[in-house]
Design a protein around this motif. Structure first.
Motif, PDB file in Angstrom:
ATOM      1  N   ARG B   8       0.729  -1.266  -0.205  1.00  0.00           N
ATOM      2  CA  ARG B   8       0.031   0.032   0.004  1.00  0.00           C
ATOM      3  C   ARG B   8       0.862   1.283  -0.165  1.00  0.00           C
ATOM      4  NH1 ARG B   8      -5.037   0.559   4.286  1.00  0.00           N
ATOM      5  NH2 ARG B   8      -5.788   2.191   2.780  1.00  0.00           N
ATOM      6  N   ARG B   9       1.839   1.176   0.819  1.00  0.00           N
ATOM      7  CA  ARG B   9       2.837   2.299   0.969  1.00  0.00           C
ATOM      8  C   ARG B   9       3.548   2.501  -0.350  1.00  0.00           C
ATOM      9  NH1 ARG B   9       7.500   1.979   5.633  1.00  0.00           N
ATOM     10  NH2 ARG B   9       8.375   3.848   4.711  1.00  0.00           N
ATOM     11  N   MET B  12       1.066   3.850  -2.873  1.00  0.00           N
ATOM     12  CA  MET B  12       0.537   5.311  -2.553  1.00  0.00           C
ATOM     13  C   MET B  12       1.706   6.399  -3.130  1.00  0.00           C
ATOM     14  SD  MET B  12      -1.813   4.734   0.990  1.00  0.00           S
ATOM     15  CE  MET B  12      -2.006   6.728   1.235  1.00  0.00           C
ATOM     16  N   ALA B  13       2.797   5.877  -2.575  1.00  0.00           N
ATOM     17  CA  ALA B  13       4.026   6.656  -3.016  1.00  0.00           C
ATOM     18  C   ALA B  13       4.251   7.257  -4.550  1.00  0.00           C
ATOM     19  CB  ALA B  13       5.334   6.210  -2.338  1.00  0.00           C
ATOM     20  N   THR B  16       1.268   9.455  -5.579  1.00  0.00           N
ATOM     21  CA  THR B  16       1.670  10.582  -5.093  1.00  0.00           C
ATOM     22  C   THR B  16       2.726  11.527  -6.060  1.00  0.00           C
ATOM     23  OG1 THR B  16       1.011   9.968  -2.858  1.00  0.00           O
ATOM     24  CG2 THR B  16       2.232  12.204  -3.271  1.00  0.00           C
ATOM     25  N   LEU B  17       3.768  10.538  -6.345  1.00  0.00           N
ATOM     26  CA  LEU B  17       4.891  11.436  -7.036  1.00  0.00           C
ATOM     27  C   LEU B  17       4.653  11.320  -8.780  1.00  0.00           C
ATOM     28  CD1 LEU B  17       7.852   9.708  -5.178  1.00  0.00           C
ATOM     29  CD2 LEU B  17       6.716  12.089  -4.715  1.00  0.00           C
ATOM     30  N   VAL B  67       0.015  20.282   1.938  1.00  0.00           N
ATOM     31  CA  VAL B  67      -0.536  19.065   1.287  1.00  0.00           C
ATOM     32  C   VAL B  67      -1.790  19.098   1.285  1.00  0.00           C
ATOM     33  CG1 VAL B  67       1.762  17.927   2.264  1.00  0.00           C
ATOM     34  CG2 VAL B  67      -0.394  18.109   3.565  1.00  0.00           C
ATOM     35  N   ARG B  69      -5.115  16.117   1.637  1.00  0.00           N
ATOM     36  CA  ARG B  69      -5.528  14.725   1.754  1.00  0.00           C
ATOM     37  C   ARG B  69      -6.935  14.506   1.599  1.00  0.00           C
ATOM     38  NH1 ARG B  69      -5.999  15.004   8.365  1.00  0.00           N
ATOM     39  NH2 ARG B  69      -7.754  16.371   8.475  1.00  0.00           N
ATOM     40  N   HIS B  80      -6.991   6.061   0.928  1.00  0.00           N
ATOM     41  CA  HIS B  80      -6.428   7.370   1.399  1.00  0.00           C
ATOM     42  C   HIS B  80      -5.517   8.153   0.399  1.00  0.00           C
ATOM     43  CE1 HIS B  80      -8.021   6.714   5.460  1.00  0.00           C
ATOM     44  NE2 HIS B  80      -7.855   5.518   5.231  1.00  0.00           N
ATOM     45  N   TRP B  82      -2.696  11.406  -0.029  1.00  0.00           N
ATOM     46  CA  TRP B  82      -1.837  12.478   0.285  1.00  0.00           C
ATOM     47  C   TRP B  82      -1.218  13.118  -0.988  1.00  0.00           C
ATOM     48  CZ3 TRP B  82      -1.852  14.372   5.362  1.00  0.00           C
ATOM     49  CH2 TRP B  82      -2.885  13.629   6.272  1.00  0.00           C
ATOM     50  N   PRO B  84       1.332  16.874  -2.727  1.00  0.00           N
ATOM     51  CA  PRO B  84       1.667  18.025  -2.220  1.00  0.00           C
ATOM     52  C   PRO B  84       1.237  19.191  -2.874  1.00  0.00           C
ATOM     53  CG  PRO B  84       3.251  16.979  -3.861  1.00  0.00           C
ATOM     54  CD  PRO B  84       2.203  15.889  -3.535  1.00  0.00           C
ATOM     55  N   LYS B 121       8.945   7.848 -13.227  1.00  0.00           N
ATOM     56  CA  LYS B 121       9.553   8.557 -12.225  1.00  0.00           C
ATOM     57  C   LYS B 121      11.353   8.338 -12.532  1.00  0.00           C
ATOM     58  CE  LYS B 121      10.209  10.808  -8.234  1.00  0.00           C
ATOM     59  NZ  LYS B 121      11.404  11.628  -8.362  1.00  0.00           N
TER      60      LYS B 121
END
Lengths: 435, 150
Positions: B8-9, B12-13, B16-17, B67, B69, B80, B82, B84, B121
């Protein structure tokens, strides 16, 4: 005593509208966009973010536009904008060792693991106006023509003669003149490397430093080069004081009233958003003897770091985004003796964005402020934490200094009548003497 | 696997990027008409960013970061997001991607999208890094001639 005044609404309104008209400038010119400010005035945006204490490039660009380029005003705007947002919490400490490095230099180590990357810098540029920039170039062409001009120029001036002053001050490409820095500008104020401690050799032999020919290693998509901290070399040998994390929650000067003496984390929070000019003057004063910090720059790095945060609802860290930052670590003279062997001491600077001068000054002032802790004689303002903390913030400072522009009619009347009374009393006394 | 925090982490990263366009395009391929509802509408706020003394010592507060959310519900999954700055759309899509990743029927496609966006990326970073590498510098200290006799 301050007595309020009333009135002036119409004039104030008109003055505000006029200021807005001045902001727009000549209406026949295209209006500047936030993207243009972000992309082409990036260092202004970065300074506003650092001192406005808010990492938000879009809003910082807006502040620069609205403030018509008055950066202290823009910093005020950005700082004040924070009040409109809720605070979600505190991030995990960013890991600058894992930064995507875009610039990384050391004043102490010629060859350090990971090497030195000049990145984008003004350091070795002649401070000559580049008249080519006076003309706006077409979007795509500008990059190409600049590149070809550079390669042509550097081929031509590959081996400039030692000690020869910079050739005619025509608007040549500044970047081509790298190797002549020792000869270029002999005053320490202009040529950064000539004044750096490690450049003493350069002072004797003008061509003692040179750049390697530009043969970049091929772009490796799989692994970007590893860039460990320069400090680790000294730490391995036990020559450097260790920074230790005692796990204490750092104080937050935006939330708690300050109480002197401040801890180092609180001082750093204050320095991170301090006025660059103030930090520069303090750092300079310290180097000149009002505080005796004249460090070596172990490492200065700039790049993008990941910001991570643990939301309550998830319980594991999520990435909030990448943040450009500049970090400076200095090595200073010793502490220890008696029981413990002497070691180098450290100063630390970290700022949002590309703010190299600021990060460097921050590291110098951080170290200067450790005078008491390290048992040093306090002989300059840079070592006095109450002085530094209370005067470093340009939002507070500009506000207090500027408030005297506002109507003080009644206060002034009071002083005026006091002066008149004093003069009258003096006259009466004089007359009395004569009689 | 839906609750595996490391996966998940990671996604999500990556979301987000990722550039907003690539993320939107990738998600619309997986789920053309998502009927998610907002549990928490995109909200912009501040996170106080921390650093450490010398990157290893005591933590200190560096300054705040803007940020956005957002929390959504897709079918029975909570997502969820998040991101910038003031980026409501990005936060929403990150949350949607997070929720889709928890659905067995989309999990594999979301993993592939994660890898794809990570690759985008990586490529972006490599292009930038190649430019930076041209400024790699080697300084030489020269020995002066007068010590020759020693």
């Amino acid at each position: 005593m301050y007595v309020a005044v009333k009135g002036g609404e119409k004039a104030i309104d008109a003055a505000r509208r006029l200021m807005d008209k001045r902001r727009r400038g000549a209406p026949e010119l295209p209006e500047i966009s936030l993207e243009q400010i972000r992309e082409q005035l990036g260092l202004a945006v970065d300074r506003v973010m650092a001192e406005g204490s808010l990492y938000a490039p879009e809003l910082a660009a807006l502040a620069v536009k609205q403030a018509q380029g008055d950066l202290v005003e823009a910093i005020f705007l950005l700082r004040a904008s924070r009040a409109a947002f809720p605070r979600f919490g505190y991030s995990l400490p960013v890991d600058t060792a894992a930064m995507r490095v875009e610039r990384r230099i050391s004043g102490t180590w010629k060859d350090l693991p990971g090497g030195q990357l000049l990145g984008p810098t003004f350091d070795y540029a002649h401070r000559l106006l580049d008249y080519r920039l006076a003309r706006t170039q077409k979007p795509e062409k500008s990059v190409e023509s600049a590149e070809s001009a550079e390669s042509a120029k550097s081929a031509e001036s590959a081996e400039p003669e030692a000690g020869k002053p910079p050739s005619t001050p025509v608007p040549t490409h500044a970047g081509a003149a790298v190797p002549t820095h020792a000869a270029a500008v002999p005053t320490h104020a202009a040529a950064v490397p000539a004044h750096a401690p490690t450049a003493s050799a350069a002072a004797h032999a003008p061509t003692s430093t040179t750049t390697a020919s530009a043969t970049p290693p091929p772009a490796d998509e799989e692994s970007l080069p590893d860039c460990p901290k320069a400090m680790s070399v000294l730490i391995e040998e036990g020559l450097l004081e260790l920074e230790e994390d005692d796990g204490r929650e750092p104080g937050d000067i935006t939330r708690q009233p300050v109480d002197f003496p401040l801890d180092r984390p609180e001082r750093l929070q204050n320095l991170a958003r301090s006025d660059e000019g103030f930090a520069l003057a303090l750092a300079y004063s310290s180097q000149r003897g009002f505080g005796s910090v004249h460090p070596f720059v172990s490492e200065l790095r700039q790049g993008a770091a990941l910001v991570e945060f643990i939301p309550e609802e998830l319980g594991f860290p999520v990435v909030l985004g990448e943040m450009e930052a500049t970090e400076c670590e200095t090595v200073n003279q010793f502490k220890g003796g008696g029981e413990t062997p002497p070691v180098f001491t450290r100063g630390y600077g970290l700022t949002f964005g590309r703010n190299e001068r600021k990060a460097l000054c921050m590291a110098i002032v951080d170290r200067a402020l450790r005078a008491e802790e390290l048992g040093e004689e306090i002989k300059g303002p840079a070592q006095n934490q109450e002085f530094v903390f209370s005067h470093s913030d340009n939002v507070e400072a500009a506000g207090f200094v500027s408030h005297i522009k506002l109507p003080h009619y009644v206060d002034f009347q009071a002083e005026l009548s006091m002066l008149r009374q004093l003069r009258k009393a003096k006259q009466n006394d004089d007359r009395g003497d004569r009689i | 696997m839906k609750t595996d925090p490391s996966a998940r982490r990671r996604r999500m990263a990556a979301f987000t990027l990722a550039p907003l366009n690539s993320l939107a395009e990738g998600l619309s391929r997986i789920c053309p008409r998502p009927d998610h509802v907002f549990l928490r509408r995109p909200e912009t706020g501040l996170v106080m960013v921390r650093g450490r003394l010398g990157n290893v010592g005591q933590a200190f507060n560096l300054g705040e970061m803007l940020v956005t959310r957002c929390t959504i519900q897709y079918q029975s999954r909570l997502g969820h997001g998040w991101s910038p700055g003031r980026t409501a759309r990005q936060a929403e899509l990150v949350a949607l991607g997070d929720a889709l990743g928890q659905c067995p029927e989309h999990a594999e496609a979301i993993d592939r999208l994660t890898e794809e966006l990570e690759e985008v990326k990586r490529h972006q970073d490599a292009v930038r890094q190649a430019e930076i590498q041209k400024t790699r510098v080697q300084f030489f200290a020269l020995v002066r001639g007068e010590d020759k006799d020693d």
